[in-house]
Design an enzyme around this catalytic site. Structure first.
Site, PDB file in Angstrom:
ATOM      1  N   HIS A   1      -7.175  -6.231   1.946  1.00  0.00           N
ATOM      2  CA  HIS A   1      -6.134  -5.324   1.457  1.00  0.00           C
ATOM      3  C   HIS A   1      -4.754  -5.695   2.028  1.00  0.00           C
ATOM      4  O   HIS A   1      -3.744  -5.582   1.345  1.00  0.00           O
ATOM      5  CB  HIS A   1      -6.514  -3.894   1.839  1.00  0.00           C
TER       6      HIS A   1
ATOM      7  N   ASP B   1      -0.642  -4.869  -3.484  1.00  0.00           N
ATOM      8  CA  ASP B   1      -1.986  -4.288  -3.468  1.00  0.00           C
ATOM      9  C   ASP B   1      -1.989  -2.759  -3.410  1.00  0.00           C
ATOM     10  O   ASP B   1      -2.695  -2.143  -2.604  1.00  0.00           O
ATOM     11  CB  ASP B   1      -2.830  -4.853  -2.323  1.00  0.00           C
TER      12      ASP B   1
ATOM     13  N   SER C   1       0.836  -1.200   0.000  1.00  0.00           N
ATOM     14  CA  SER C   1       0.000   0.000   0.000  1.00  0.00           C
ATOM     15  C   SER C   1       0.875   1.257   0.000  1.00  0.00           C
ATOM     16  O   SER C   1       1.671   1.436  -0.915  1.00  0.00           O
ATOM     17  CB  SER C   1      -0.954  -0.050   1.199  1.00  0.00           C
TER      18      SER C   1
END
Length: 382
Positions: free
Chosen positions: A345, A177, A152
């Site tokens: 996530h 991700d 992220s």
């Protein structure tokens, strides 16, 4: 709430019916027995913990790192916004059992146990320089081969670090991700997502329990070690009202699980209250205050990633996250992509073994290291 859930929680698959629970009643989150939400120390997953001092003309900053392994390339791990180096704990055990490598997991500025003079500056440029400075402080002018792996926000910082040539011995790059298109679309609703989180927790156990039951981290083993890096005990007596609703919701939900025997919820509730008194836990970093930096982390990220002249890997929780630039780049073979379904996530926390397998395969395919413990590569189709 759709966009922020897509970015932060991933898509929760529908849960199958639980035997013994009638339709319409509260859905259980797990088996009937009580699950253990107590925190687990970093030392169960990492070999050592160090504070790296970075000096410059205006003073000193101290960066917390966790390490494992003594030979092979260094996997430099950068966590996502609000998380800490501890989010890589279970992955560290998984990857070091598959390939010869060294792990350095870093608490980025403003996060975890890292202490810097300017905690407000979370710009991509500043955090990328931090990464370069920590590597220089650790290894001097002759750093070992390094692969950057970021999740992220950490994935974005990894790309900015690579693109700025701050690591001369960089071997490869892996983003987990984080996709420019999805991230930029979700920025408008990020504040709503952050406001929806509880402000405080009465104990570490409550924070760990919330993280699993909300879907933020779907793997209880990882949550027990990594949530310690996300929250801290309040310095002064704080009103627990911010967490009252979420804590009561968890307790109410567990009453069904406990009614057939075992420790009573009321008893546990009293013990928790005695344990922390007026000192609940709160988030270590107020992510809402970092909003001015969000666009700088992600805008132009796809082309920046594609422009890095090293082997690249992208691990995603869903193929729907790909934006146009990355779709074209993937079709042209500019990076290796792997989709790991049934993950939220926090892919590396939800499925540490699958992520370790993908990274180990990437490292061996490019002859960056050798397998250990009889690990067999499973080359993905794409």
């Amino acid at each position: 709430m759709a966009l922020e859930k897509q970015l932060h929680l991933g898509r929760l698959p529908p849960r199958p019916p639980v035997p013994g629970v009638q339709s319409g009643s509260k859905m259980r989150m797990g088996p009937g027995r009580k699950r253990d939400f107590s925190p687990v120390p970093w030392s169960q997953y990492f070999e050592s913990m160090d504070d790296v001092v970075v000096e410059n003309e205006t003073g000193k900053d101290t960066f917390r790192i966790y390490r494992s392994g003594s030979e092979g390339p260094v996997l430099l791990l950068l966590h996502g916004g609000g998380h800490s180096a501890l989010s890589w704990a279970v992955f560290t055990s998984a990857i070091t059992s598959r390939v010869r490598c060294r792990i350095v997991a870093l608490d980025l500025r403003g996060h975890g146990e890292t202490k810097v003079r300017n905690t407000e500056d979370l710009s991509a440029g500043t955090m990328a320089k931090d990464v370069g400075n920590v590597v220089e402080a650790l290894y001097g002018d002759l750093p070992p081969p390094i692969m950057l792996i970021g999740h992220s926000m950490g994935g974005a910082i990894a790309v900015h670090t690579a693109a700025a040539n701050l690591l001369p011995s960089l071997l490869g790059l892996c983003m987990i991700d984080v996709v420019e298109g999805t991230a930029m679309d979700a920025l408008n609703s990020m504040q709503n997502f952050l406001r929806s989180r509880p402000k405080t927790f009465k104990s570490l156990e409550s924070a760990i329990e919330w993280s699993v039951k909300s879907g933020q981290i779907r793997n209880l083993e990882s949550a027990r070690v990594s949530m310690v890096g996300q929250v801290k005990q309040c310095e002064e007596s704080a009103s627990p009202e911010g967490s009252k609703a979420i804590i009561e919701g968890i307790i109410e939900e567990e009453e069904e699980e406990e009614e057939e025997g075992g420790q009573s919820i009321n008893k546990r509730k009293k013990e928790d209250d005695t344990e922390t008194k007026d000192r609940p836990y709160t988030w270590r970093i107020e992510l809402a205050k970092t909003e001015k930096y969000w666009e700088g982390w992600f805008r132009g990220l796809s082309n920046l990633f594609l422009s890095c002249p090293i082997p690249k890997q992208l691990l995603l929780a869903g193929v729907d996250r790909l934006d146009k630039d990355l779709t074209i780049g993937q079709m042209q073979g500019k990076f290796q992509m792997q989709v790991l379904p049934q993950c939220g996530h926090a892919v590396h926390e939800d499925a540490p073994d699958k992520v370790a397998e993908a990274v180990a395969t990437f490292l061996i395919r490019h002859k960056f290291t050798e397998p250990v413990g009889g690990f067999q590569c499973v080359f993905p189709a794409c």
